[in-house]
Design a protein around this motif. Sequence first.
Motif, PDB file in Angstrom:
ATOM      1  N   SER A  40       0.848  -1.185   0.000  1.00  0.00           N
ATOM      2  CA  SER A  40       0.000   0.000   0.000  1.00  0.00           C
ATOM      3  C   SER A  40       0.889   1.242   0.000  1.00  0.00           C
ATOM      4  O   SER A  40       1.673   1.454   0.931  1.00  0.00           O
ATOM      5  CB  SER A  40      -0.908   0.006   1.226  1.00  0.00           C
ATOM      6  OG  SER A  40      -1.504   1.272   1.389  1.00  0.00           O
ATOM      7  N   VAL A  41       0.762   2.055  -1.053  1.00  0.00           N
ATOM      8  CA  VAL A  41       1.557   3.281  -1.133  1.00  0.00           C
ATOM      9  C   VAL A  41       1.132   4.255  -0.031  1.00  0.00           C
ATOM     10  O   VAL A  41       1.962   4.977   0.521  1.00  0.00           O
ATOM     11  CB  VAL A  41       1.416   3.929  -2.517  1.00  0.00           C
ATOM     12  CG1 VAL A  41       2.228   5.218  -2.599  1.00  0.00           C
ATOM     13  CG2 VAL A  41       1.878   2.965  -3.605  1.00  0.00           C
ATOM     14  N   ASP A  42      -0.148   4.261   0.326  1.00  0.00           N
ATOM     15  CA  ASP A  42      -0.621   5.148   1.398  1.00  0.00           C
ATOM     16  C   ASP A  42       0.048   4.814   2.729  1.00  0.00           C
ATOM     17  O   ASP A  42       0.494   5.710   3.465  1.00  0.00           O
ATOM     18  CB  ASP A  42      -2.141   5.036   1.543  1.00  0.00           C
ATOM     19  CG  ASP A  42      -2.885   5.749   0.436  1.00  0.00           C
ATOM     20  OD1 ASP A  42      -2.235   6.466  -0.342  1.00  0.00           O
ATOM     21  OD2 ASP A  42      -4.118   5.595   0.344  1.00  0.00           O
ATOM     22  N   LEU A  43       0.128   3.541   3.055  1.00  0.00           N
ATOM     23  CA  LEU A  43       0.771   3.146   4.316  1.00  0.00           C
ATOM     24  C   LEU A  43       2.247   3.508   4.308  1.00  0.00           C
ATOM     25  O   LEU A  43       2.789   3.992   5.308  1.00  0.00           O
ATOM     26  CB  LEU A  43       0.591   1.645   4.541  1.00  0.00           C
ATOM     27  CG  LEU A  43      -0.833   1.173   4.875  1.00  0.00           C
ATOM     28  CD1 LEU A  43      -0.874  -0.341   4.977  1.00  0.00           C
ATOM     29  CD2 LEU A  43      -1.327   1.820   6.167  1.00  0.00           C
ATOM     30  N   ALA A  44       2.904   3.275   3.172  1.00  0.00           N
ATOM     31  CA  ALA A  44       4.323   3.620   3.068  1.00  0.00           C
ATOM     32  C   ALA A  44       4.514   5.127   3.212  1.00  0.00           C
ATOM     33  O   ALA A  44       5.456   5.585   3.876  1.00  0.00           O
ATOM     34  CB  ALA A  44       4.880   3.133   1.738  1.00  0.00           C
ATOM     35  N   ALA A  45       3.617   5.909   2.625  1.00  0.00           N
ATOM     36  CA  ALA A  45       3.733   7.363   2.716  1.00  0.00           C
ATOM     37  C   ALA A  45       3.599   7.834   4.158  1.00  0.00           C
ATOM     38  O   ALA A  45       4.298   8.763   4.587  1.00  0.00           O
ATOM     39  CB  ALA A  45       2.676   8.027   1.828  1.00  0.00           C
ATOM     40  N   ARG A  46       2.711   7.196   4.929  1.00  0.00           N
ATOM     41  CA  ARG A  46       2.567   7.568   6.340  1.00  0.00           C
ATOM     42  C   ARG A  46       3.850   7.248   7.112  1.00  0.00           C
ATOM     43  O   ARG A  46       4.283   8.025   7.964  1.00  0.00           O
ATOM     44  CB  ARG A  46       1.382   6.824   6.953  1.00  0.00           C
ATOM     45  CG  ARG A  46       0.023   7.307   6.451  1.00  0.00           C
ATOM     46  CD  ARG A  46      -1.120   6.733   7.283  1.00  0.00           C
ATOM     47  NE  ARG A  46      -2.404   7.190   6.763  1.00  0.00           N
ATOM     48  CZ  ARG A  46      -3.131   6.513   5.896  1.00  0.00           C
ATOM     49  NH1 ARG A  46      -2.701   5.357   5.435  1.00  0.00           N
ATOM     50  NH2 ARG A  46      -4.276   6.982   5.477  1.00  0.00           N
TER      51      ARG A  46
END
Length: 405
Positions: free
Chosen positions: A52-58
């Motif tokens: 998940s790119v969103d989780l990595a971004a967080r």
Amino acid sequence: MADRVTVIGWDGSPLTTAARAALGAATLVAGAAHHLALPEVPPAAERIRLGSVDLAARRIAGHRGTAVVLADGDPGFFGVVRTLRAPDFGLEVEVVPAVSSVAAAFARAGMPWDDAHVVVAHRRTLRRAVNVCRAHTKVAVLTSPGAGPAELGLLLEGVHRTFVICEELGTEREQVSVVTSDKAADHTWRDPNVVIVLGGPVSASHGGGWIAGRDPAAGPRGWTLPPEAYDGPLGEGETDLLRATQLARLGPRVGDLVWDIGCGSGAFATEAARAGAAVLAVDRDLLACGRTDAAARRHGVQLQIVHGTAPHVLERLPEPDVVRVAGGGAAVVSAVADRRPQRIVTHAANRDAAEVIGRDLTEHGYHVECALLQSVELDTRAWTETERSVAFLLTGELLRREAPR
């Protein structure tokens, strides 16, 4: 927040000096498994498997140090850069690009791609990606697990296309295969892959074009074409005014699937396809199917033509976005409404017939509008009337907002 975020595109080529320098200073590295296995990744750096790119971004937003994100191809082209720069995370990034997967795929195929449409297929956009493949002669599909070559082939049933499938570009396991769309489901394909979908005449334009994808200036101007653009006379329900109004009410666009039931001369189906939509043209008359096919070929658009009688033939057709019903009356309109397209247009010859159709659409949960259209054609040499037509135009718009298909 990370002190510095660098996004590095990877296409299998040796990393540039800038990319190696950014990786060497990284305290956090995010990427796929084959990225994290690169020898340039510092052993002491924290590693994040990029699912998940969103989780990595967080995780990156909360990191104190220098972060690097590795992504296949050009990360600014349908890639992670968009997510990382979203206001939710507030990340400023530096980008080291690479050759995009789409460019690499067309290079492997030895084909130009400035005239191609490029779409992303995942579970929620697969259907729309397939509709683009139905409507256009050259499409590149960036696939994802569960929305790959096999699924594309299954959903293109009845439409002949050639697939150039490029698996794991830039790696030692890279493979390019050419199959017909009906054979794509017979094989298990490795991710990541890019599928080039080809159908209809594909030829290099001399001197090239001026805009990527389909040239919007191709062909004559106007939503509707004059009757002489079609072979033979048009039917009573195919007047210029009625077709133009139906097109305006439906608003067919790229990614849509349009049903044209009772396609007649093929005029409406051709004009909806000229707008970029995929079109299924249905008629029980073989001569009408032949005229529709000839009209599509003459005007350079892709149509799927179905010979059969509505409403029975509709049961096996893929889900529509918008529908024009030109024949079959209230029974066909009711069967169409059961399939829940966003909009339906049809016409009636008199008010009683219009009321029956309107009540049925209302009972199916559609907001109904009806207008009496009257057109009078004049001979401008003498300003005398040459032809008059009258029709009740009905438009049904689905009231309840349904989940995207």
